[in-house]
Motif scaffolding. Structure first.
Motif, PDB file in Angstrom:
ATOM      1  N   ALA A 192       1.012  -1.715  -0.170  1.00 26.99           N
ATOM      2  CA  ALA A 192      -0.174   0.178  -0.586  1.00 26.99           C
ATOM      3  C   ALA A 192       0.834   1.419  -0.115  1.00 26.99           C
ATOM      4  O   ALA A 192       2.039   1.305  -0.100  1.00 26.99           O
ATOM      5  CB  ALA A 192      -0.794  -0.106   1.361  1.00 26.99           C
ATOM      6  N   LEU A 193       0.219   2.474  -0.518  1.00 25.88           N
ATOM      7  CA  LEU A 193       1.247   3.684  -0.580  1.00 25.88           C
ATOM      8  C   LEU A 193       0.429   4.455   0.769  1.00 25.88           C
ATOM      9  O   LEU A 193      -0.648   4.264   1.194  1.00 25.88           O
ATOM     10  CB  LEU A 193       0.078   4.229  -1.474  1.00 25.88           C
ATOM     11  CG  LEU A 193       0.792   5.934  -1.017  1.00 25.88           C
ATOM     12  CD1 LEU A 193       2.444   5.961  -1.426  1.00 25.88           C
ATOM     13  CD2 LEU A 193       0.617   6.901  -2.790  1.00 25.88           C
ATOM     14  N   VAL A 194       1.218   5.079   1.839  1.00 28.15           N
ATOM     15  CA  VAL A 194       0.996   5.169   2.970  1.00 28.15           C
ATOM     16  C   VAL A 194       1.680   6.472   3.063  1.00 28.15           C
ATOM     17  O   VAL A 194       2.829   6.368   3.708  1.00 28.15           O
ATOM     18  CB  VAL A 194       1.438   4.446   4.613  1.00 28.15           C
ATOM     19  CG1 VAL A 194       1.275   4.980   5.412  1.00 28.15           C
ATOM     20  CG2 VAL A 194       1.572   2.673   4.188  1.00 28.15           C
ATOM     21  N   MET A 195       1.220   8.038   3.122  1.00 27.47           N
ATOM     22  CA  MET A 195       1.489   8.942   3.597  1.00 27.47           C
ATOM     23  C   MET A 195       1.165   9.208   4.956  1.00 27.47           C
ATOM     24  O   MET A 195      -0.796   9.148   5.380  1.00 27.47           O
ATOM     25  CB  MET A 195       0.170  10.125   2.641  1.00 27.47           C
ATOM     26  CG  MET A 195       1.211   9.626   1.142  1.00 27.47           C
ATOM     27  SD  MET A 195      -0.072  10.344  -0.385  1.00 27.47           S
ATOM     28  CE  MET A 195      -2.042   9.206  -0.022  1.00 27.47           C
ATOM     29  N   PHE A 196       2.335  10.066   5.416  1.00 30.56           N
ATOM     30  CA  PHE A 196       2.264  10.678   7.321  1.00 30.56           C
ATOM     31  C   PHE A 196       2.588  12.275   7.071  1.00 30.56           C
ATOM     32  O   PHE A 196       3.011  12.646   6.382  1.00 30.56           O
ATOM     33  CB  PHE A 196       3.172  10.029   8.042  1.00 30.56           C
ATOM     34  CG  PHE A 196       3.298   8.827   8.069  1.00 30.56           C
ATOM     35  CD1 PHE A 196       3.302   8.153   9.803  1.00 30.56           C
ATOM     36  CD2 PHE A 196       3.325   7.681   6.935  1.00 30.56           C
ATOM     37  CE1 PHE A 196       2.853   6.895  10.342  1.00 30.56           C
ATOM     38  CE2 PHE A 196       3.382   6.098   7.499  1.00 30.56           C
ATOM     39  CZ  PHE A 196       3.135   5.901   9.098  1.00 30.56           C
ATOM     40  N   ASP A 197       1.121  12.665   7.746  1.00 25.94           N
ATOM     41  CA  ASP A 197       1.597  14.417   8.508  1.00 25.94           C
ATOM     42  C   ASP A 197       3.069  13.539   9.093  1.00 25.94           C
ATOM     43  O   ASP A 197       3.758  12.476   9.500  1.00 25.94           O
ATOM     44  CB  ASP A 197       0.310  14.600   9.112  1.00 25.94           C
ATOM     45  CG  ASP A 197       0.646  15.724   9.637  1.00 25.94           C
ATOM     46  OD1 ASP A 197       1.424  16.492   8.781  1.00 25.94           O
ATOM     47  OD2 ASP A 197       0.394  15.717  10.886  1.00 25.94           O
TER      48      ASP A 197
ATOM     49  N   GLU B 208       8.607  -1.415   5.742  1.00 24.76           N
ATOM     50  CA  GLU B 208       9.219  -2.976   5.354  1.00 24.76           C
ATOM     51  C   GLU B 208       8.708  -3.665   4.789  1.00 24.76           C
ATOM     52  O   GLU B 208       8.430  -4.395   3.771  1.00 24.76           O
ATOM     53  CB  GLU B 208       9.832  -3.656   6.437  1.00 24.76           C
ATOM     54  CG  GLU B 208      11.026  -2.947   6.853  1.00 24.76           C
ATOM     55  CD  GLU B 208      10.809  -3.974   8.385  1.00 24.76           C
ATOM     56  OE1 GLU B 208      10.122  -4.693   9.108  1.00 24.76           O
ATOM     57  OE2 GLU B 208      11.858  -3.350   9.334  1.00 24.76           O
ATOM     58  N   LYS B 209       7.396  -3.107   4.596  1.00 22.96           N
ATOM     59  CA  LYS B 209       5.832  -3.885   3.494  1.00 22.96           C
ATOM     60  C   LYS B 209       5.683  -2.740   2.733  1.00 22.96           C
ATOM     61  O   LYS B 209       4.895  -3.282   1.712  1.00 22.96           O
ATOM     62  CB  LYS B 209       4.732  -4.052   4.627  1.00 22.96           C
ATOM     63  CG  LYS B 209       3.718  -5.359   3.856  1.00 22.96           C
ATOM     64  CD  LYS B 209       2.811  -5.978   4.239  1.00 22.96           C
ATOM     65  CE  LYS B 209       1.604  -6.883   4.338  1.00 22.96           C
ATOM     66  NZ  LYS B 209       0.952  -7.530   5.047  1.00 22.96           N
ATOM     67  N   HIS B 210       5.290  -1.696   2.994  1.00 23.00           N
ATOM     68  CA  HIS B 210       5.032  -0.145   2.310  1.00 23.00           C
ATOM     69  C   HIS B 210       5.319   0.965   1.666  1.00 23.00           C
ATOM     70  O   HIS B 210       6.468   0.915   2.504  1.00 23.00           O
ATOM     71  CB  HIS B 210       3.162  -0.210   2.954  1.00 23.00           C
ATOM     72  CG  HIS B 210       2.606  -1.283   3.750  1.00 23.00           C
ATOM     73  ND1 HIS B 210       1.750  -1.860   2.465  1.00 23.00           N
ATOM     74  CD2 HIS B 210       1.711  -0.942   5.025  1.00 23.00           C
ATOM     75  CE1 HIS B 210       0.731  -2.793   3.860  1.00 23.00           C
ATOM     76  NE2 HIS B 210       1.119  -2.178   4.994  1.00 23.00           N
TER      77      HIS B 210
ATOM     78  N   PRO C 239       1.837   4.295  18.520  1.00 24.83           N
ATOM     79  CA  PRO C 239       2.383   4.198  17.335  1.00 24.83           C
ATOM     80  C   PRO C 239       2.121   2.562  16.978  1.00 24.83           C
ATOM     81  O   PRO C 239       2.194   2.335  15.447  1.00 24.83           O
ATOM     82  CB  PRO C 239       3.792   4.515  17.392  1.00 24.83           C
ATOM     83  CG  PRO C 239       3.251   5.750  17.909  1.00 24.83           C
ATOM     84  CD  PRO C 239       2.714   5.207  19.437  1.00 24.83           C
ATOM     85  N   LYS C 240       2.608   1.347  17.599  1.00 27.72           N
ATOM     86  CA  LYS C 240       2.391  -0.001  17.908  1.00 27.72           C
ATOM     87  C   LYS C 240       1.454  -0.458  17.099  1.00 27.72           C
ATOM     88  O   LYS C 240       0.947  -0.903  16.408  1.00 27.72           O
ATOM     89  CB  LYS C 240       2.985  -0.086  19.385  1.00 27.72           C
ATOM     90  CG  LYS C 240       2.956  -2.212  19.264  1.00 27.72           C
ATOM     91  CD  LYS C 240       3.055  -2.519  20.692  1.00 27.72           C
ATOM     92  CE  LYS C 240       4.713  -2.218  21.056  1.00 27.72           C
ATOM     93  NZ  LYS C 240       5.244  -2.993  22.093  1.00 27.72           N
ATOM     94  N   GLU C 241      -0.249   0.619  17.956  1.00 28.11           N
ATOM     95  CA  GLU C 241      -1.519  -0.256  16.885  1.00 28.11           C
ATOM     96  C   GLU C 241      -1.773   0.001  15.845  1.00 28.11           C
ATOM     97  O   GLU C 241      -2.068  -0.402  14.810  1.00 28.11           O
ATOM     98  CB  GLU C 241      -2.435  -0.021  18.291  1.00 28.11           C
ATOM     99  CG  GLU C 241      -2.922  -0.419  19.396  1.00 28.11           C
ATOM    100  CD  GLU C 241      -3.465   1.261  20.123  1.00 28.11           C
ATOM    101  OE1 GLU C 241      -4.319   1.618  19.074  1.00 28.11           O
ATOM    102  OE2 GLU C 241      -3.993   0.850  21.747  1.00 28.11           O
ATOM    103  N   LEU C 242      -1.059   1.192  15.201  1.00 28.06           N
ATOM    104  CA  LEU C 242      -0.871   1.611  13.742  1.00 28.06           C
ATOM    105  C   LEU C 242       0.372   0.703  13.179  1.00 28.06           C
ATOM    106  O   LEU C 242      -0.101   0.097  11.282  1.00 28.06           O
ATOM    107  CB  LEU C 242      -0.150   3.238  13.555  1.00 28.06           C
ATOM    108  CG  LEU C 242      -0.100   3.262  12.386  1.00 28.06           C
ATOM    109  CD1 LEU C 242      -1.235   4.029  11.974  1.00 28.06           C
ATOM    110  CD2 LEU C 242       0.708   5.213  12.457  1.00 28.06           C
TER     111      LEU C 242
ATOM    112  N   LEU D 154      -1.083  -1.371   9.786  1.00 30.68           N
ATOM    113  CA  LEU D 154      -1.133  -2.229   8.525  1.00 30.68           C
ATOM    114  C   LEU D 154      -0.337  -2.479   8.262  1.00 30.68           C
ATOM    115  O   LEU D 154       0.437  -3.829   7.036  1.00 30.68           O
ATOM    116  CB  LEU D 154       0.017  -0.759   8.406  1.00 30.68           C
ATOM    117  CG  LEU D 154      -1.414   0.899   8.690  1.00 30.68           C
ATOM    118  CD1 LEU D 154      -0.157   2.292   8.378  1.00 30.68           C
ATOM    119  CD2 LEU D 154      -1.700   1.433   6.925  1.00 30.68           C
ATOM    120  N   GLU D 155       0.250  -3.678   8.880  1.00 34.35           N
ATOM    121  CA  GLU D 155       1.680  -4.715   8.477  1.00 34.35           C
ATOM    122  C   GLU D 155       0.675  -5.997   7.825  1.00 34.35           C
ATOM    123  O   GLU D 155       0.973  -7.088   7.306  1.00 34.35           O
ATOM    124  CB  GLU D 155       2.010  -5.293  10.037  1.00 34.35           C
ATOM    125  CG  GLU D 155       3.630  -4.431  10.238  1.00 34.35           C
ATOM    126  CD  GLU D 155       4.458  -5.458  10.798  1.00 34.35           C
ATOM    127  OE1 GLU D 155       5.684  -5.348  11.650  1.00 34.35           O
ATOM    128  OE2 GLU D 155       3.823  -5.974  11.847  1.00 34.35           O
TER     129      GLU D 155
END
Length: 207
Positions: A2-7, A96-98, A196-199, A203-204
């Motif tokens: 996937a594409l993951v864009m962060f603020d 590592e995945k996205h 962050p761990k939940e996030l 996403l993994e």
């Protein structure tokens, strides 16, 4: 994949105090007097911060001047900024995945400097305010580089959620940043995480 864009501010770096102090100063020096209290700054982020400033009477050239002044003022305090706990590890796991990008209302140079100082090099690009003020356009331009894969935008403000949705992404709200969970829910995020761990765990699992 996937594409993951962060603020950046409020998601990766704990910059609220520095941003309020320095951005307020840059605004006041250049005639934007709508900043009196910390909540005035945070309130700008219920939508696109620069569009909100224009709606309140600022023209684009003055906003550019404010940005340049803010870059100088912020630069004086870059050493004071710290990443949120566990966000570096989470970014590494996700990358590592996205495909990972940073899309921010801040300036690219300052963002890259802080990320690099903290050993975060897993992003493909940092797209800041000097490249394009509209977060919607920045998100859509990035999505056009990676068509036909799921796209997510991770943010910490109501405005992030609104802009991510308008751009066509799934939106992820994080509660450790600038807006409260209640304010974030006003932007109807698709997902909401408290750490962050939940996030990273979520996403993994995304294919």
């Amino acid at each position: 994949m996937a594409l993951v864009m962060f603020d950046y501010d409020g998601v990766i770096v704990d910059s609220l105090e520095v941003f309020i102090a320095r951005f307020s100063q840059a605004c006041l020096e250049n005639g934007f007097t709508g900043i009196q209290e910390p909540h005035d700054v945070i309130g700008l982020f219920e939508g696109n911060v620069y569009e909100t400033m224009m709606q309140r009477g600022m023209d684009e050239s003055t906003i550019d001047t404010i940005l340049k002044r803010y870059e100088i003022l912020q630069g004086e305090q870059l050493a004071d900024l710290e990443l949120f706990a566990d966000i570096g590890e989470a970014l590494q796991r996700i990358s590592e995945k996205h495909l990972v990008y940073v899309i921010t209302s801040n300036l690219s140079s300052a963002t890259i400097k802080i990320l690099s100082q903290n050993g975060i090099t897993c992003f493909i690009d940092v797209i800041g305010a000097e490249k394009e003020k509209s977060k919607i356009k920045k998100i859509q331009n990035t999505m056009s580089l990676h068509p036909r894969i799921p796209a997510y935008y991770v943010g910490d403000t109501k405005g992030d959620m609104i802009e991510g949705k308008h751009a066509g992404t799934q939106t992820i709200a994080v509660t450790w940043g600038w807006h409260s969970p209640a304010k974030l829910q006003e932007g109807s995020p698709d997902h909401l995480f408290n750490t962050p761990k939940e996030l990273a765990n979520f996403l993994e699992k995304v294919e």
